[in-house]
Design a protein around this motif. Structure first.
Motif, PDB file in Angstrom:
ATOM      1  N   ASN A   1      30.908  46.015  58.950  1.00 16.27           N
ATOM      2  CA  ASN A   1      32.018  46.174  58.010  1.00 16.27           C
ATOM      3  C   ASN A   1      31.477  46.039  56.595  1.00 16.27           C
ATOM      4  OD1 ASN A   1      33.855  46.357  60.150  1.00 16.27           O
ATOM      5  ND2 ASN A   1      34.041  44.118  60.254  1.00 16.27           N
ATOM      6  N   ASN A   2      31.845  46.966  55.737  1.00 13.54           N
ATOM      7  CA  ASN A   2      31.263  47.015  54.396  1.00 13.54           C
ATOM      8  C   ASN A   2      32.366  47.088  53.349  1.00 13.54           C
ATOM      9  OD1 ASN A   2      29.050  47.339  52.490  1.00 13.54           O
ATOM     10  ND2 ASN A   2      29.776  49.437  52.254  1.00 13.54           N
ATOM     11  N   ARG A   3      32.242  46.266  52.305  1.00 13.33           N
ATOM     12  CA  ARG A   3      33.145  46.320  51.152  1.00 13.33           C
ATOM     13  C   ARG A   3      32.293  46.351  49.901  1.00 13.33           C
ATOM     14  NH1 ARG A   3      35.925  47.187  54.803  1.00 13.33           N
ATOM     15  NH2 ARG A   3      37.939  46.293  55.379  1.00 13.33           N
ATOM     16  N   LYS A   4      32.653  47.207  48.956  1.00 10.61           N
ATOM     17  CA  LYS A   4      31.859  47.354  47.742  1.00 10.61           C
ATOM     18  C   LYS A   4      32.766  47.398  46.523  1.00 10.61           C
ATOM     19  CE  LYS A   4      28.387  50.229  47.669  1.00 10.61           C
ATOM     20  NZ  LYS A   4      27.581  51.477  47.605  1.00 10.61           N
ATOM     21  N   VAL A   5      32.323  46.703  45.460  1.00 15.85           N
ATOM     22  CA  VAL A   5      33.035  46.727  44.179  1.00 15.85           C
ATOM     23  C   VAL A   5      32.041  47.126  43.103  1.00 15.85           C
ATOM     24  CG1 VAL A   5      34.295  45.383  42.462  1.00 15.85           C
ATOM     25  CG2 VAL A   5      34.648  44.935  44.888  1.00 15.85           C
ATOM     26  N   GLN A   6      32.387  48.113  42.304  1.00 12.36           N
ATOM     27  CA  GLN A   6      31.594  48.505  41.140  1.00 12.36           C
ATOM     28  C   GLN A   6      32.518  48.499  39.936  1.00 12.36           C
ATOM     29  OE1 GLN A   6      30.076  52.297  42.565  1.00 12.36           O
ATOM     30  NE2 GLN A   6      28.036  51.406  42.836  1.00 12.36           N
ATOM     31  N   SER A   7      32.100  47.765  38.892  1.00  7.85           N
ATOM     32  CA  SER A   7      33.023  47.605  37.779  1.00  7.85           C
ATOM     33  C   SER A   7      32.273  47.206  36.517  1.00  7.85           C
ATOM     34  CB  SER A   7      34.082  46.543  38.115  1.00  7.85           C
ATOM     35  OG  SER A   7      34.992  46.381  37.046  1.00  7.85           O
ATOM     36  N   PHE A   8      32.950  47.352  35.372  1.00 12.43           N
ATOM     37  CA  PHE A   8      32.515  46.809  34.093  1.00 12.43           C
ATOM     38  C   PHE A   8      33.544  45.771  33.672  1.00 12.43           C
ATOM     39  CE2 PHE A   8      30.415  50.901  34.146  1.00 12.43           C
ATOM     40  CZ  PHE A   8      29.181  50.645  33.558  1.00 12.43           C
ATOM     41  N   VAL A   9      33.075  44.593  33.304  1.00 11.00           N
ATOM     42  CA  VAL A   9      33.992  43.549  32.850  1.00 11.00           C
ATOM     43  C   VAL A   9      33.472  42.969  31.542  1.00 11.00           C
ATOM     44  CG1 VAL A   9      34.715  42.957  35.189  1.00 11.00           C
ATOM     45  CG2 VAL A   9      32.820  41.712  34.152  1.00 11.00           C
ATOM     46  N   ARG A  10      34.387  42.386  30.785  1.00 10.49           N
ATOM     47  CA  ARG A  10      34.019  41.675  29.551  1.00 10.49           C
ATOM     48  C   ARG A  10      34.709  40.320  29.579  1.00 10.49           C
ATOM     49  NH1 ARG A  10      35.340  45.175  26.107  1.00 10.49           N
ATOM     50  NH2 ARG A  10      37.426  44.407  25.570  1.00 10.49           N
ATOM     51  N   VAL A  11      33.901  39.275  29.478  1.00  4.98           N
ATOM     52  CA  VAL A  11      34.444  37.920  29.542  1.00  4.98           C
ATOM     53  C   VAL A  11      33.868  37.102  28.394  1.00  4.98           C
ATOM     54  CG1 VAL A  11      34.765  37.946  32.037  1.00  4.98           C
ATOM     55  CG2 VAL A  11      32.598  37.158  31.099  1.00  4.98           C
ATOM     56  N   ALA A  12      34.564  36.020  28.078  1.00 10.50           N
ATOM     57  CA  ALA A  12      34.054  35.079  27.086  1.00 10.50           C
ATOM     58  C   ALA A  12      32.935  34.254  27.699  1.00 10.50           C
ATOM     59  CB  ALA A  12      35.184  34.173  26.589  1.00 10.50           C
ATOM     60  N   ASN A  13      32.066  33.754  26.848  1.00 10.48           N
ATOM     61  CA  ASN A  13      30.970  32.911  27.305  1.00 10.48           C
ATOM     62  C   ASN A  13      31.512  31.702  28.073  1.00 10.48           C
ATOM     63  OD1 ASN A  13      28.344  31.918  27.587  1.00 10.48           O
ATOM     64  ND2 ASN A  13      28.478  30.759  25.675  1.00 10.48           N
ATOM     65  N   ASN A  14      30.863  31.362  29.174  1.00 12.06           N
ATOM     66  CA  ASN A  14      31.221  30.216  30.026  1.00 12.06           C
ATOM     67  C   ASN A  14      32.557  30.401  30.749  1.00 12.06           C
ATOM     68  OD1 ASN A  14      28.885  28.824  29.145  1.00 12.06           O
ATOM     69  ND2 ASN A  14      29.978  28.076  27.346  1.00 12.06           N
ATOM     70  N   THR A  15      33.027  31.639  30.874  1.00  7.45           N
ATOM     71  CA  THR A  15      34.311  31.893  31.536  1.00  7.45           C
ATOM     72  C   THR A  15      34.078  32.490  32.916  1.00  7.45           C
ATOM     73  OG1 THR A  15      35.395  32.284  29.419  1.00  7.45           O
ATOM     74  CG2 THR A  15      36.495  33.111  31.377  1.00  7.45           C
ATOM     75  N   PRO A  16      34.606  31.877  33.974  1.00 13.75           N
ATOM     76  CA  PRO A  16      34.419  32.423  35.325  1.00 13.75           C
ATOM     77  C   PRO A  16      35.350  33.597  35.588  1.00 13.75           C
ATOM     78  CG  PRO A  16      35.703  30.414  35.434  1.00 13.75           C
ATOM     79  CD  PRO A  16      35.327  30.583  33.988  1.00 13.75           C
ATOM     80  N   PHE A  17      34.923  34.501  36.446  1.00 15.62           N
ATOM     81  CA  PHE A  17      35.811  35.544  36.940  1.00 15.62           C
ATOM     82  C   PHE A  17      35.546  35.725  38.434  1.00 15.62           C
ATOM     83  CE2 PHE A  17      32.038  37.764  35.533  1.00 15.62           C
ATOM     84  CZ  PHE A  17      31.813  38.726  36.495  1.00 15.62           C
ATOM     85  N   ILE A  18      36.533  36.273  39.117  1.00 19.54           N
ATOM     86  CA  ILE A  18      36.497  36.363  40.579  1.00 19.54           C
ATOM     87  C   ILE A  18      36.315  37.808  41.011  1.00 19.54           C
ATOM     88  CG2 ILE A  18      37.907  36.177  42.663  1.00 19.54           C
ATOM     89  CD1 ILE A  18      39.047  33.634  41.639  1.00 19.54           C
ATOM     90  N   VAL A  19      35.405  37.998  41.931  1.00 24.15           N
ATOM     91  CA  VAL A  19      35.293  39.267  42.645  1.00 24.15           C
ATOM     92  C   VAL A  19      35.754  38.999  44.068  1.00 24.15           C
ATOM     93  CG1 VAL A  19      33.769  41.086  43.450  1.00 24.15           C
ATOM     94  CG2 VAL A  19      33.386  40.035  41.212  1.00 24.15           C
ATOM     95  N   GLY A  20      36.940  39.518  44.425  1.00 27.72           N
ATOM     96  CA  GLY A  20      37.475  39.319  45.767  1.00 27.72           C
ATOM     97  C   GLY A  20      36.848  40.315  46.709  1.00 27.72           C
ATOM     98  N   GLY A  21      36.569  39.875  47.892  1.00 27.50           N
ATOM     99  CA  GLY A  21      35.777  40.742  48.736  1.00 27.50           C
ATOM    100  C   GLY A  21      36.374  41.085  50.064  1.00 27.50           C
ATOM    101  N   LEU A  22      36.013  40.363  51.073  1.00 31.59           N
ATOM    102  CA  LEU A  22      36.241  40.780  52.453  1.00 31.59           C
ATOM    103  C   LEU A  22      37.347  39.946  53.077  1.00 31.59           C
ATOM    104  CD1 LEU A  22      35.306  42.422  54.917  1.00 31.59           C
ATOM    105  CD2 LEU A  22      33.700  40.582  55.392  1.00 31.59           C
ATOM    106  N   ILE A  23      38.422  40.612  53.423  1.00 30.93           N
ATOM    107  CA  ILE A  23      39.512  39.942  54.137  1.00 30.93           C
ATOM    108  C   ILE A  23      39.409  40.326  55.607  1.00 30.93           C
ATOM    109  CG2 ILE A  23      42.006  39.745  54.409  1.00 30.93           C
ATOM    110  CD1 ILE A  23      42.306  40.333  51.475  1.00 30.93           C
ATOM    111  N   SER A  24      39.264  39.326  56.445  1.00 30.59           N
ATOM    112  CA  SER A  24      39.134  39.585  57.876  1.00 30.59           C
ATOM    113  C   SER A  24      40.314  38.976  58.621  1.00 30.59           C
ATOM    114  CB  SER A  24      37.821  38.989  58.410  1.00 30.59           C
ATOM    115  OG  SER A  24      37.817  37.587  58.257  1.00 30.59           O
ATOM    116  N   LYS A  25      40.705  39.657  59.653  1.00 30.69           N
ATOM    117  CA  LYS A  25      41.802  39.192  60.499  1.00 30.69           C
ATOM    118  C   LYS A  25      41.275  39.099  61.923  1.00 30.69           C
ATOM    119  CE  LYS A  25      46.529  40.350  61.899  1.00 30.69           C
ATOM    120  NZ  LYS A  25      47.630  41.331  61.769  1.00 30.69           N
ATOM    121  N   LYS A  26      41.261  37.874  62.424  1.00 30.24           N
ATOM    122  CA  LYS A  26      40.704  37.638  63.745  1.00 30.24           C
ATOM    123  C   LYS A  26      41.794  37.135  64.681  1.00 30.24           C
ATOM    124  CE  LYS A  26      36.998  35.174  66.136  1.00 30.24           C
ATOM    125  NZ  LYS A  26      35.885  34.205  65.985  1.00 30.24           N
ATOM    126  N   ILE A  27      41.994  37.866  65.779  1.00 32.72           N
ATOM    127  CA  ILE A  27      42.990  37.481  66.785  1.00 32.72           C
ATOM    128  C   ILE A  27      42.246  36.971  68.016  1.00 32.72           C
ATOM    129  CG2 ILE A  27      44.891  38.262  68.238  1.00 32.72           C
ATOM    130  CD1 ILE A  27      45.457  40.411  66.177  1.00 32.72           C
TER     131      ILE A  27
END
Length: 688
Positions: A335-361
């Motif tokens: 299973n493969n998930r890919k994100v390609q993006s340009f972001v601009r953030v302030a110094n020392n500021t975290p940002f989130i890249v959300g990735g793989l949501i799995s559903k296990k039954i």
């Protein structure tokens, strides 16, 4: 050979050229080693500004690995027009030494182009290139010895405008597997629009219905601070709602790419069948988390633009008939998930890249032991439930702009922990990493109005006379040097020695000094210090004074550092530091100074041994710069091995006496040295 050919071709090319009645051989030359920018890029800028640049076209020489250089003048300037042009200073590119890689030969082929046999591979590859020890990225500047001002302007342009280091960014990544049903514990509604949040929420995949990855950038007004955000994530981990999979960190230059890969290699056994045989091979497929980042810092160093690619992969077992029909044994689904993006953030500021949501039954079976296994009736004593578990892998990325000066650089140095020190090794040098607690708070120096006024005067004078920017002591002060700072550095080093009780490795039997002896043909004799220390009585103290009473001559080129040794008596009100201050005399120059050691108690003897170790540390750490800009947390200091200290003979000389007084009165010595050197700078400024 290559360097000789270069200078021979240069001299033949420029020898007939006369500049204002001077030939090129009458000029002065200075070599400039560029630290950060490439020579070709620097020369391109200098050509544009209008400087005369001499470069070379290289051709093959007589032998393999040799070259023949033909000089060329940059721009439209003709070599015959040089005497009529104002070309000084002239900039000559020093051709780089050819870098010959050990891996240039094509893999699997011999020097003759034939397929290499196993024996040839084991024997290595032919090294056809020549070897030279000349440094790379150099410029040679020729100038009129009677006119240094143009050279000073050129060096100022190179040092302060062209050859400057790029900023550095530390990128911290936090890879978390989190329970999707408890994402609201972060205090943020991912499904709704909020102020301070930028990003896209792509629609589910139209073919599979799976949720696509997302990227969110949070403003400070939402997060409060990066510390608050980290605390919320930690709370999730503590409540078992999240699991930290990895915490990689990387330091990268401004505009350069960084790559972080966290995962594993999955082996796949591939079977190939032919009419005669069946062969198997193993391929490895990387799975996990890959972060590709290229950051760019804004001019004011407050914001960071990042080109980012996030790839998150996981495997699912592929078994049964499906695996057999593919011809690949134990082949997983990926299973493969890919994100390609340009972001601009302030110094020392975290940002989130959300990735793989799995559903296990999964089916969960339970029951009463023994009874649940009875045929038919066992169903009454057993249970079966279906559990659905939703997990998501998110990546929290926090960029930090790193400056080499100041406390911000502490992000990339080892923590203040003993595990980074290496004492007691048998095969390697002992070493100690300087910690934050080892550094004095010396802000009072830069807050001194006297010091600031002097720097302002030098800066104003340097704007008028550019030669000050490349002339000591002015260039050093403008670059951040502090007069007398080496005394403070030595005292901080001494504190480290004292704290580790390193004096115990000094054998008192092997501590000697040179004593004046007129009856001896050499003028001195060697004495052990131990017996003089043992003769210290209750009312006396041992005094050893060192002065420059005799200078080297042609007839007697070597002068031993002899000591004037005496016992001094003291009364009940005897002040040790006051006596040291009185017996250490400071003249107009360091040569006229008299340094004295006074030993009265055991702690003074210990201090002398610690100073002997300090001198040894300064000797073996030849690259240790004794200035406050370099002596910062994280640098590694080599310590002499205990067995070396125990076996070697230690000489008490004038340097030891000087260091002994410095560590006893480091602030007073620093202030005197500071005043002496700043007064000399003031006198030089008045003469200009």
């Amino acid at each position: 050979m290559r360097v000789k050919k270069f200078f021979r071709s240069l001299s033949l090319f420029l020898l007939p050229i006369f500049l204002s009645g001077q030939s090129m051989r009458d000029l002065n030359y200075q070599v400039v080693k560029l630290s950060y920018v490439e020579v070709d890029r620097a020369l391109a800028i200098l050509k544009t500004v209008g400087y005369t640049v001499v470069e070379f076209k290289g051709g093959k020489g007589e032998l393999s690995g040799e070259y023949s250089f033909a000089p060329t003048v940059a721009g439209t300037l003709n070599i015959k027009e040089l005497p009529a042009k104002s070309i000084l200073p002239i900039i000559i590119k020093v051709p780089d030494t050819e870098t010959v890689s050990l891996l240039t030969q094509e893999k699997g082929k011999s020097a003759k182009g034939k397929k290499a046999e196993l024996g040839l591979d084991l024997a290595g590859i032919p090294m056809l290139g020549t070897t030279a020890g000349a440094p790379q990225q150099q410029l040679l500047i020729g100038y009129n010895p009677n006119d240094f001002e143009p050279v000073a302007r050129l060096l100022d342009l190179l040092t302060n405008r062209i050859d400057i280091p790029a900023a550095q960014i530390q990128i911290e990544a936090l890879v978390i597997e989190i329970d999707s049903d408890r994402l609201n514990s972060l205090g943020i509604d991912f499904g709704g629009a909020q102020g301070g949040i930028t990003g896209e929420f792509p629609a589910p995949d139209s073919r599979t219905g799976a949720l696509n990855p997302f990227t969110l950038v949070f403003d400070r007004t939402v997060l409060g601070t990066a510390t608050d955000f980290t605390a919320k994530l930690q709370a999730l981990v503590s409540s078992s709602a999240a699991e930290i999979l990895s915490r990689p960190s990387v330091l990268v230059l401004d505009g350069r790419q960084a790559r972080i890969q966290v995962g594993q290699q999955i082996p796949i056994v591939k079977t190939t069948s032919t009419q005669t045989a069946v062969s198997k091979s193993v391929d490895y497929i990387p799975v996990g988390i890959v972060l590709n980042l290229r950051p760019r810092v804004s001019e004011d160093q407050t914001r960071i633009t990042i080109q980012i690619e996030t790839i998150i992969t996981e495997t699912e077992e592929r078994t049964g008939a499906l695996a057999a029909t593919s011809g690949v044994q134990e082949a997983p689904l990926i299973n493969n998930r890919k994100v390609q993006s340009f972001v601009r953030v302030a110094n020392n500021t975290p940002f989130i890249v959300g990735g793989l949501i799995s559903k296990k039954i999964s089916d969960v079976q339970g029951g009463v032991p023994f009874l649940s296994s009875i045929p038919i009736l066992g169903r009454l004593f057993s249970s079966s439930t279906v559990e659905t578990q939703r997990k998501e892998v998110i990546v929290v990325i926090t960029p930090h702009i790193i400056t080499e000066e100041g406390s911000n650089f502490s992000r990339v140095i080892p923590l203040d922990s003993e595990i980074f020190n290496a004492f007691g090794n048998q095969l390697f040098q002992n070493s100690y990493r300087v910690q934050n607690a080892d550094i004095y708070d010396l802000s009072f120096i830069h807050e001194s109005t006297v010091f600031q006024d002097m720097l302002n005067q030098i800066g104003t004078a340097a704007e008028v006379d550019k030669t000050l920017m490349v002339t000591q002591p002015f260039s050093g002060l403008l670059g951040g040097e502090i007069p007398g700072e080496e005394i403070l550095v030595r005292r901080m080093l001494y504190d480290i020695i004292e704290r580790h009780d390193y004096y115990k490795y000094i054998n008192p039997e092997k501590v000697i000094f040179f004593k004046k002896e007129p009856q001896d043909p050499a003028g001195f004799e060697v004495n052990g210090l131990k017996r003089y220390i043992e003769n210290i009585s209750g009312n006396n103290a041992l005094k050893m004074s060192y002065s420059v009473y005799q200078k080297a001559t042609a007839e007697k080129p070597f002068v031993r550092p002899t000591a004037d040794l005496d016992y001094i008596s003291f009364e009940r009100d005897f002040n040790y530091k006051g006596e040291l201050e009185k017996t250490n005399i400071h003249g107009a120059t360091m040569e006229e100074d008299i340094f004295t050691i006074i030993i009265k108690e055991k702690k003074h003897e210990r201090r002398l041994y610690e100073v002997l170790i300090l001198k040894k540390i300064l000797e073996i750490n030849t690259d240790l710069k004794q200035n406050l800009r370099y002596f910062q947390p994280g640098i590694e200091i080599l310590f002499p091995a205990p067995e070396v200290l125990e076996k070697n003979v230690h000489v008490v000389d004038r340097d030891v006496a000087r260091y002994f007084y410095e560590v006893n009165n480091y602030y007073g010595m620093f202030e005197k040295d500071f005043n002496r050197k700043t007064a000399a700078v003031g006198r030089l400024l008045e003469k200009r």
